[in-house]
Design a protein around this motif. Sequence first.
Motif, PDB file in Angstrom:
ATOM      1  N   GLU A   1       0.860  -1.196   0.000  1.00  0.00           N
ATOM      2  CA  GLU A   1       0.000   0.000   0.000  1.00  0.00           C
ATOM      3  C   GLU A   1       0.890   1.238   0.000  1.00  0.00           C
ATOM      4  N   THR A   2       0.459   2.270  -0.699  1.00  0.00           N
ATOM      5  CA  THR A   2       1.218   3.523  -0.683  1.00  0.00           C
ATOM      6  C   THR A   2       0.292   4.679  -0.317  1.00  0.00           C
ATOM      7  N   GLY A   3       0.891   5.713   0.212  1.00  0.00           N
ATOM      8  CA  GLY A   3       0.126   6.917   0.559  1.00  0.00           C
ATOM      9  C   GLY A   3       1.122   8.012   0.862  1.00  0.00           C
ATOM     10  N   GLY A   4       1.111   9.092   0.070  1.00  0.00           N
ATOM     11  CA  GLY A   4       2.090  10.171   0.281  1.00  0.00           C
ATOM     12  C   GLY A   4       3.508   9.639   0.147  1.00  0.00           C
ATOM     13  N   ASN A   5       4.321   9.914   1.140  1.00  0.00           N
ATOM     14  CA  ASN A   5       5.729   9.499   1.088  1.00  0.00           C
ATOM     15  C   ASN A   5       5.936   8.068   1.584  1.00  0.00           C
ATOM     16  N   ASP A   6       4.857   7.409   1.972  1.00  0.00           N
ATOM     17  CA  ASP A   6       5.006   6.128   2.654  1.00  0.00           C
ATOM     18  C   ASP A   6       4.533   4.933   1.839  1.00  0.00           C
ATOM     19  N   MET A   7       5.179   3.827   2.110  1.00  0.00           N
ATOM     20  CA  MET A   7       4.769   2.572   1.478  1.00  0.00           C
ATOM     21  C   MET A   7       4.817   1.494   2.561  1.00  0.00           C
ATOM     22  N   ILE A   8       3.860   0.585   2.547  1.00  0.00           N
ATOM     23  CA  ILE A   8       3.832  -0.509   3.534  1.00  0.00           C
ATOM     24  C   ILE A   8       3.702  -1.822   2.779  1.00  0.00           C
ATOM     25  N   MET A   9       4.540  -2.771   3.150  1.00  0.00           N
ATOM     26  CA  MET A   9       4.420  -4.120   2.579  1.00  0.00           C
ATOM     27  C   MET A   9       4.168  -5.071   3.757  1.00  0.00           C
ATOM     28  N   SER A  10       3.124  -5.877   3.663  1.00  0.00           N
ATOM     29  CA  SER A  10       2.842  -6.801   4.769  1.00  0.00           C
ATOM     30  C   SER A  10       2.460  -8.171   4.238  1.00  0.00           C
ATOM     31  N   GLU A  11       2.743  -9.174   5.042  1.00  0.00           N
ATOM     32  CA  GLU A  11       2.391 -10.537   4.638  1.00  0.00           C
ATOM     33  C   GLU A  11       2.372 -11.444   5.869  1.00  0.00           C
TER      34      GLU A  11
ATOM     35  N   VAL B   1      12.046  10.555   1.593  1.00  0.00           N
ATOM     36  CA  VAL B   1      12.170  11.964   1.998  1.00  0.00           C
ATOM     37  C   VAL B   1      13.028  12.698   0.960  1.00  0.00           C
ATOM     38  N   PRO B   2      12.390  13.218  -0.089  1.00  0.00           N
ATOM     39  CA  PRO B   2      13.177  13.949  -1.089  1.00  0.00           C
ATOM     40  C   PRO B   2      13.422  15.383  -0.657  1.00  0.00           C
ATOM     41  N   GLU B   3      14.522  15.917  -1.115  1.00  0.00           N
ATOM     42  CA  GLU B   3      14.765  17.346  -0.906  1.00  0.00           C
ATOM     43  C   GLU B   3      14.540  18.017  -2.257  1.00  0.00           C
ATOM     44  N   GLY B   4      13.493  18.822  -2.337  1.00  0.00           N
ATOM     45  CA  GLY B   4      13.117  19.442  -3.601  1.00  0.00           C
ATOM     46  C   GLY B   4      12.416  18.451  -4.508  1.00  0.00           C
ATOM     47  N   GLY B   5      12.065  18.872  -5.714  1.00  0.00           N
ATOM     48  CA  GLY B   5      11.470  17.984  -6.701  1.00  0.00           C
ATOM     49  C   GLY B   5      10.022  17.635  -6.405  1.00  0.00           C
ATOM     50  N   THR B   6       9.546  16.600  -7.073  1.00  0.00           N
ATOM     51  CA  THR B   6       8.139  16.211  -6.938  1.00  0.00           C
ATOM     52  C   THR B   6       8.035  14.791  -6.409  1.00  0.00           C
ATOM     53  N   LEU B   7       6.893  14.473  -5.828  1.00  0.00           N
ATOM     54  CA  LEU B   7       6.670  13.099  -5.348  1.00  0.00           C
ATOM     55  C   LEU B   7       5.221  12.717  -5.623  1.00  0.00           C
ATOM     56  N   VAL B   8       5.048  11.584  -6.284  1.00  0.00           N
ATOM     57  CA  VAL B   8       3.701  11.072  -6.542  1.00  0.00           C
ATOM     58  C   VAL B   8       3.692   9.619  -6.134  1.00  0.00           C
ATOM     59  N   SER B   9       2.682   9.215  -5.377  1.00  0.00           N
ATOM     60  CA  SER B   9       2.635   7.796  -5.032  1.00  0.00           C
ATOM     61  C   SER B   9       1.298   7.198  -5.420  1.00  0.00           C
ATOM     62  N   GLY B  10       1.323   5.893  -5.638  1.00  0.00           N
ATOM     63  CA  GLY B  10       0.089   5.199  -6.009  1.00  0.00           C
ATOM     64  C   GLY B  10       0.425   3.780  -6.401  1.00  0.00           C
ATOM     65  N   GLY B  11      -0.567   2.898  -6.298  1.00  0.00           N
ATOM     66  CA  GLY B  11      -0.324   1.491  -6.643  1.00  0.00           C
ATOM     67  C   GLY B  11       0.763   0.933  -5.743  1.00  0.00           C
ATOM     68  N   ASP B  12       1.813   0.402  -6.348  1.00  0.00           N
ATOM     69  CA  ASP B  12       2.881  -0.185  -5.523  1.00  0.00           C
ATOM     70  C   ASP B  12       4.168   0.617  -5.649  1.00  0.00           C
ATOM     71  N   SER B  13       4.058   1.910  -6.003  1.00  0.00           N
ATOM     72  CA  SER B  13       5.312   2.652  -6.186  1.00  0.00           C
ATOM     73  C   SER B  13       5.208   4.113  -5.752  1.00  0.00           C
ATOM     74  N   ILE B  14       6.396   4.676  -5.528  1.00  0.00           N
ATOM     75  CA  ILE B  14       6.508   6.112  -5.263  1.00  0.00           C
ATOM     76  C   ILE B  14       7.418   6.670  -6.357  1.00  0.00           C
ATOM     77  N   ARG B  15       6.956   7.723  -7.000  1.00  0.00           N
ATOM     78  CA  ARG B  15       7.743   8.314  -8.098  1.00  0.00           C
ATOM     79  C   ARG B  15       8.269   9.674  -7.632  1.00  0.00           C
ATOM     80  N   ILE B  16       9.587   9.821  -7.718  1.00  0.00           N
ATOM     81  CA  ILE B  16      10.211  11.090  -7.312  1.00  0.00           C
ATOM     82  C   ILE B  16      10.834  11.718  -8.557  1.00  0.00           C
ATOM     83  N   GLY B  17      10.594  13.012  -8.754  1.00  0.00           N
ATOM     84  CA  GLY B  17      11.155  13.662  -9.945  1.00  0.00           C
ATOM     85  C   GLY B  17      11.999  14.867  -9.568  1.00  0.00           C
ATOM     86  N   ASN B  18      13.163  14.952 -10.189  1.00  0.00           N
ATOM     87  CA  ASN B  18      14.045  16.134 -10.105  1.00  0.00           C
ATOM     88  C   ASN B  18      14.355  16.617  -8.688  1.00  0.00           C
ATOM     89  N   ALA B  19      14.604  15.691  -7.803  1.00  0.00           N
ATOM     90  CA  ALA B  19      14.975  16.082  -6.432  1.00  0.00           C
ATOM     91  C   ALA B  19      16.461  16.410  -6.370  1.00  0.00           C
TER      92      ALA B  19
END
Length: 784
Positions: free
Chosen positions: A218-228, A245-263
């Motif tokens: 599960e992802t949400g904001g800057n966080d991701m959790i994997m459980s089993e 925790v990026p410094e600068g740039g963009t962050l998008v999360s969803g599905g099973d990933s977090i995407r960070i751009g230009n940090a």
Amino acid sequence: MPVKNHFPQVFILLILLQLNSSLIPACFAQEKSHEDITGNDLKIWLTRPATEWENALPVGNGRLGAMIFGGIEKERIQLNEESLWAGRELDYHNPRSLEGLIEVRRLLFEGRFVEAEKTAQEKIMGDKKNDETHSYQTLGDLILDFGRYRGKGDYRRELDIETAIATVTYQANWTQYTREIFSSAPDQVLVVRLSAGRSNDISLTVRLSRPGNRAKIETGGNDMIMSEHTGNGIGVKMVTRLKAVPEGGTLVSGGDSIRIGNANSVVLLLTAATDYHGGDPGDISAKQMELASSKSYDELKKSHITDYRQYFKRVDLNIGSTDAVYFPTDARIDAMKNGYVDPQLMELYFQFGRYLLISSSRPGCLPANLQGIWADGLTLPWSADYHININIQMNYWPAEVTNLSELHMPFLEFINDLSEDGRKSARDVYGCKGIVAHYTTDPWHFTEPTGMIGYGMWPMGINWSCRHLWEHYLYTGDKAWLDTFAYPIMKEASEFCMDWLVKDPKTGRLVSGPSISPENRFLTSDGQKASMNMGPTMDQMIIWDLLNYTIRTSGIIGRDDAFRNEMIKTLENLSPVRIGSDGRLMEWTEEFEEAEPGHRHISHLYGLHPGSQITKQKNPEFLEAARKTIEHRLSHGGGHTGWSRAWIINFFARLQDGEAAYDNILALLRKSTLHNLFDTHPPFQIDGNFGATAGIAEMLLQSHAGEIHLLPALPSAWKNGYIHGLCARGGFEVDIDWEEGKLKKAVVLSKLGNDCQIRYGEKVTSITTIEGRRYEFNSKLEMR
Ligand code: FUC
């Protein structure tokens, strides 16, 4: 340590590498500054990413481990958590065992070995599978996907074992990129920091995954959790948390990933927990994350280094250096294979062993398993479990002598944890008092005999392990601990042995059995292969040892006089260890021919090492027989597994044969060492790393024979050098410097104020010490 110039060696190294062009890494042509070179001393470094798990670099905090592959465009960080086991507590007791025991003993005394084995297999052994439902497992993977880079080059992947930080650096897109990765014990978090030479230049996708695709992500904001709930719902419950925790740039999360751009930079924090130690793994990992993320990267890094160094810095070894340190570690290993000799690689190997113990065995954790904490996949070789017929003991051989006594505790606690099931097994399987365990166990501490006779019918697991309790006392002098923690375990182990031993009708002496000489087989008179007999030498030696130190312990703590007398009586009636007609120590009570004369286990030398039944002073004829035993094994291809080779180094050290010990270090590095310095047992087993680390210490300092022996097995190849900070039994810390193959000076710090005898060659001196004082000796062993 400064690097000497040895151009001839560099030249030879290059020629040797030229012989096999595939061994020549791209960076050989690159110039390295002198600063770079001297900084390489205690680093494992490579010029390419790992393509296989066996070549990745390990970091760990005793509990949370990671293997760093270092791919440029796609990084795979394989994760482990020490308690991630797919199994659960199970009972392996064979209900017919008591009936089987009587029958099997009768058959063995009649020499009907094969029949006895069949009966024991059917009536004594429990059924246990080594499959996905019983194995230690990977936690999963942290994947960092950087997309496509252009202009890649100047790659380096390193593990600095002075800071316990792995670093990956490379040039791409005309920028310098750096990844730093460490697993922090004080903050219980895995930390990854990504930085670049230019701002706004870090873009990546972060993912977590676990084989089997059963983990919930599960992802949400800057966080991701994997459980089993692992093992398809029968193993431990696991929760892993990641925070980006990026410094600068963009962050998008969803599905099973977090995407960070230009940090400008990114810090990834990862925590994980299972319910093995109790509590909710979701809450535990959340709490860990909350604490870790309240600190800055620099704070986390600083506390990690300080914590790690308190252990690592205690011992310093120097056995010489050549310009081989200019070269990456894989090239150095390959050059060794081609005949090059690289003393600094031996030093690195020694310190890497200490690094591995600090990173896989911390107080409060489970002990280091067959792979420490580092293992990939869901079904591992031997389940990566806790083998107690040598492997886990070998893991802890370096603990006391290389000044890491606290890190011995997970194993010592584990021995205690075996007691409850061990008591049940002693009673139900054999109708005996006390506690028993066999060749292996798992985190739920099963102790019954399981599997096949050839390895499973061996009830000495706890008895051997008890030696570690005694050793811990010898090094620390902790009488209160000996009394309240160690003695009760030793006593119950001794009670089992005294109940278990039976009279051999032929000799009237007490023998252990049914049992085996781990995992060797002999030929019966009609040429059949068998393993089991009454009174295999290793059992007799282990019991001799256990009763001896338990007797001493009961005297030290002033308890159990009557029981002590019973133990003394048993010792007097114990069937003795014998030398055969060919001058070798007998492995069994009869002079059987071995089915595999080069067998990896050399169990009947327990009394030479780790025991101290055989010493030069006490019984030189047994020392000679031990030498013949090793030589016979080696001349038949012995030492072919890394751990077996490591044991041989220790044996030769105890024989005070530095040259032979050294030859076996060379063989270990040449035949049983991977490019990341892991010990092989296809694929990897950590015991050989630990065993060889202990062996190197044993060559330079011994204290098992009641004296501090300086440089007992110094090989001529280590002409000049020093070892500072090794520990000796009796509570001493010792620094030894040597020159031209001879003692130059020694400093002995007395931590407990005990008296001691110091030996160098044939010279012996005795001193009365005061707690906390240092005593310095010159080359003639005269006090300064
Ligand atoms: C012992 C050895 C094997 C292997 C296994 C884990 O039984 O005989 O070589 O190391 O443990």
